[in-house]
Enzyme design. Structure first.
Site, PDB file in Angstrom:
ATOM      1  N   GLY A  69     -21.991  -0.730  -3.477  1.00  0.00           N
ATOM      2  CA  GLY A  69     -23.373  -0.923  -3.038  1.00  0.00           C
ATOM      3  C   GLY A  69     -24.378  -0.898  -4.176  1.00  0.00           C
ATOM      4  CE  LYS A 124      -4.521   0.552   0.225  1.00  0.00           C
ATOM      5  NZ  LYS A 124      -5.543  -0.386  -0.262  1.00  0.00           N
ATOM      6  N   GLY A 147     -22.816   3.413  -3.776  1.00  0.00           N
ATOM      7  CA  GLY A 147     -21.705   3.851  -4.622  1.00  0.00           C
ATOM      8  C   GLY A 147     -21.273   2.710  -5.529  1.00  0.00           C
TER       9      GLY A 147
HETATM   10  P1  NAD Z   1     -18.133   4.987  -3.116  1.00  0.00           P
HETATM   11  O1  NAD Z   1     -17.529   6.246  -2.673  1.00  0.00           O
HETATM   12  O2  NAD Z   1     -18.340   4.732  -4.571  1.00  0.00           O
HETATM   13  O3  NAD Z   1     -19.590   4.824  -2.434  1.00  0.00           O
HETATM   14  C1  NAD Z   1     -19.795   4.960  -1.059  1.00  0.00           C
HETATM   15  C2  NAD Z   1     -21.291   5.109  -0.809  1.00  0.00           C
HETATM   16  O4  NAD Z   1     -21.507   5.141   0.596  1.00  0.00           O
HETATM   17  C3  NAD Z   1     -21.885   6.383  -1.366  1.00  0.00           C
HETATM   18  O5  NAD Z   1     -23.210   6.128  -1.799  1.00  0.00           O
HETATM   19  C4  NAD Z   1     -21.896   7.318  -0.149  1.00  0.00           C
HETATM   20  O6  NAD Z   1     -22.883   8.335  -0.243  1.00  0.00           O
HETATM   21  C5  NAD Z   1     -22.225   6.327   0.929  1.00  0.00           C
HETATM   22  N1  NAD Z   1     -21.808   6.746   2.257  1.00  0.00           N
HETATM   23  C6  NAD Z   1     -20.664   7.364   2.628  1.00  0.00           C
HETATM   24  N2  NAD Z   1     -20.660   7.593   3.945  1.00  0.00           N
HETATM   25  C7  NAD Z   1     -21.813   7.093   4.412  1.00  0.00           C
HETATM   26  C8  NAD Z   1     -22.409   7.019   5.699  1.00  0.00           C
HETATM   27  N3  NAD Z   1     -21.775   7.495   6.764  1.00  0.00           N
HETATM   28  N4  NAD Z   1     -23.613   6.418   5.824  1.00  0.00           N
HETATM   29  C9  NAD Z   1     -24.245   5.920   4.738  1.00  0.00           C
HETATM   30  N5  NAD Z   1     -23.748   5.969   3.505  1.00  0.00           N
HETATM   31  C10 NAD Z   1     -22.554   6.554   3.351  1.00  0.00           C
HETATM   32  O7  NAD Z   1     -17.267   3.828  -2.436  1.00  0.00           O
HETATM   33  P2  NAD Z   1     -17.151   2.306  -2.868  1.00  0.00           P
HETATM   34  O8  NAD Z   1     -16.003   2.163  -3.810  1.00  0.00           O
HETATM   35  O9  NAD Z   1     -18.485   1.773  -3.243  1.00  0.00           O
HETATM   36  O10 NAD Z   1     -16.657   1.649  -1.497  1.00  0.00           O
HETATM   37  C11 NAD Z   1     -17.575   1.347  -0.456  1.00  0.00           C
HETATM   38  C12 NAD Z   1     -16.856   0.508   0.592  1.00  0.00           C
HETATM   39  O11 NAD Z   1     -16.331  -0.686  -0.005  1.00  0.00           O
HETATM   40  C13 NAD Z   1     -15.659   1.167   1.267  1.00  0.00           C
HETATM   41  O12 NAD Z   1     -15.592   0.693   2.593  1.00  0.00           O
HETATM   42  C14 NAD Z   1     -14.478   0.628   0.487  1.00  0.00           C
HETATM   43  O13 NAD Z   1     -13.292   0.653   1.247  1.00  0.00           O
HETATM   44  C15 NAD Z   1     -14.952  -0.791   0.248  1.00  0.00           C
HETATM   45  N6  NAD Z   1     -14.286  -1.441  -0.877  1.00  0.00           N
HETATM   46  C16 NAD Z   1     -14.389  -0.917  -2.131  1.00  0.00           C
HETATM   47  C17 NAD Z   1     -13.771  -1.575  -3.181  1.00  0.00           C
HETATM   48  C18 NAD Z   1     -13.907  -1.064  -4.579  1.00  0.00           C
HETATM   49  O14 NAD Z   1     -13.475  -1.767  -5.501  1.00  0.00           O
HETATM   50  N7  NAD Z   1     -14.501   0.077  -4.818  1.00  0.00           N
HETATM   51  C19 NAD Z   1     -13.016  -2.743  -2.948  1.00  0.00           C
HETATM   52  C20 NAD Z   1     -12.944  -3.246  -1.653  1.00  0.00           C
HETATM   53  C21 NAD Z   1     -13.581  -2.587  -0.630  1.00  0.00           C
END
Ligand code: NAD
Length: 411
Positions: A219, A104, A216
């Site tokens: 989700g 990282k 996002g």
């Molecule tokens: P993103 O920024 O695309 O989406 C995040 C979503 O969560 C958005 O809809 C935002 O409005 C919402 N959100 C943020 N804070 C919030 C809160 N306090 N309460 C409710 N909703 C809230 O992010 P993402 O890429 O979808 O990632 C989401 C999670 O998955 C993170 O924990 C990230 O570390 C994890 N993750 C993502 C990936 C990836 O490939 N994108 C891989 C592994 C893990």
């Protein structure tokens, strides 16, 4: 309990090592990163002033293969956070059966306060100054504050330095510069494959009720796939709030609404609720896909879902997990549920090394196979060691890393 992320990661490492009978020398080795790099990047900003940025890259352990994973550009980045994430990626790659070690890195900076050209100069400078890099050593990917665009710049800079093309040297690139199709959907898609299996193991049926926190990249993809598969998605949220409909929400129409308005709130035919209410809803499957620690010791005893699939990283705290397990709630841990993104990075590497670029169908088929293997290995380890799924996933990973470490003669 410590709030230092590296301490937290070490606690999980030591506890899983003990429960899984892993050689303590292997645990000691994993608790000390192989390399910690800290360097400065002096850069002239658009206003003519020079700013000096601090940058990091940590290689945790590379017994299974070259180090890979994300780059964070954020103002409050700390070295302990980078060390924790590097350890965590070492485990995740092993969970996913990926022949890679965990790394990282990042820069302490605020990309939102920089012009596009400042961001480009900083990204390129990070690649120039990164001491060790390349497809067979360390492959940086994207994370918070970085994007497909920064990864394209990183690749271009690396190839300029080397004088030859090397697409496997950088991950999370856009498909236009030798990335993979499906990288945007991979984590949500992988989570969906795991949820389909876990639903059956939890004694539920395809089509049961679901609540998804976060709409996002992860989700929204997972919610749409669950909806298309016939699940009744009764509640969905984002940072602005949550929406509810007992009869199920039309996720395809909600996606349209979010495209137009930016948020899920005010979606026609739904009732507004809070994020807290969404988490405590009486649903079969709860998919937290937003941020860490949303299910904690304050709300754990009010959680009614029968199955929780951790799509986000660390949505359930250690204290909450204890309470939920006592209530008989099944929790599929983050290192399994969201490993799809890391698996897609592995696919990106294979394609870059072979110059053979895959179709979406091929990505899906291969992702499905690997997700199911990771999930089933975790279920088997949970039975073998009589431990919760989170500990089982770590034991499964540690056994693979330990075998490689020993074969190499490192301990
Ligand atoms: P993103 O920024 O695309 O989406 C995040 C979503 O969560 C958005 O809809 C935002 O409005 C919402 N959100 C943020 N804070 C919030 C809160 N306090 N309460 C409710 N909703 C809230 O992010 P993402 O890429 O979808 O990632 C989401 C999670 O998955 C993170 O924990 C990230 O570390 C994890 N993750 C993502 C990936 C990836 O490939 N994108 C891989 C592994 C893990």
């Amino acid at each position: 309990m410590s709030r230092n992320p590296f301490e937290t990661a070490l606690n999980t490492l030591r506890s899983a090592g003990e429960k899984g009978g892993i050689d303590p020398k292997v645990i000691e080795l994993l608790s000390k990163p192989k390399r910690i790099m800290e360097f400065t990047i002096p850069m002239r900003m658009d206003n003519g002033e020079v700013e000096i940025f601090t940058a990091y890259r940590v290689h945790c352990n590379d017994a299974l293969g070259p180090v890979k994973d994300g780059t964070r550009f954020m103002p409050n980045l700390t070295i302990d956070e980078v060390k924790a994430l590097a350890l965590w990626m070492t485990i995740k790659h092993a969970v996913g059966g990926i022949p890679a070690g965990g790394g990282k890195g990042g820069i302490i900076c605020d990309p939102s306060a920089m012009s596009k050209w400042e961001l480009e100069r900083l990204t390129r400078a990070y690649m120039r100054k990164l001491p060790l890099k390349g497809a067979w050593v360390d492959v940086p990917g994207a994370d918070i504050g970085t994007s497909a665009q920064t990864q394209a710049w990183m690749l271009d800079e690396y190839e300029e330095i080397m004088g030859f093309h090397s697409p496997a040297a950088i991950n999370d690139k856009p498909a236009e510069v030798n990335g993979t199709v499906g990288s945007h959907e991979a984590t949500g898609l992988g989570a969906f494959y795991v949820m389909m299996e876990a639903v059956r193991d939890a004694g539920l049926e395809v089509g049961c009720t679901v609540a998804v926190q976060g709409f996002g990249q992860v989700g929204a993809t997972a919610a749409r796939l669950l909806f298309d598969a016939g699940f009744k998605v009764v509640a969905v949220s984002d940072i602005k709030g949550a929406v509810y409909n007992a009869e199920g929400i039309d996720i395809a129409a909600l996606e349209q609404h979010v495209e137009e308005t930016g948020y899920v709130v005010d979606f026609a035919g739904t009732k507004p609720i809070s994020n807290e209410e969404l988490l405590e809803m009486d649903v079969d499957l709860l998919a937290p896909a937003a941020v860490q620690s949303v299910i904690n010791d304050e709300n754990a005893d009010r959680i009614k879902a029968k199955l929780i699939a951790e799509c986000a990283n660390g949505p359930v705290t250690t204290a909450a997990e204890k309470i939920l397990l006592e209530k008989g709630i099944m929790i599929v841990p983050d290192v399994v549920t969201n490993v799809g993104g890391a698996i897609a990075c592995h696919f990106e590497r294979i394609q870059g090394l072979t110059d053979d670029y895959w179709s979406m169908d091929k990505v899906k088929e291969k992702l499905n196979g690997r997700m199911l293997t990771a999930y089933r290995e975790t279920i088997a380890a949970a039975k073998e060691f009589d431990v919760p799924l989170r500990v089982a996933a770590w034991i499964n990973a540690l056994r693979k890393i330990s075998a490689a470490v020993k074969m190499r003669g490192w301990v």
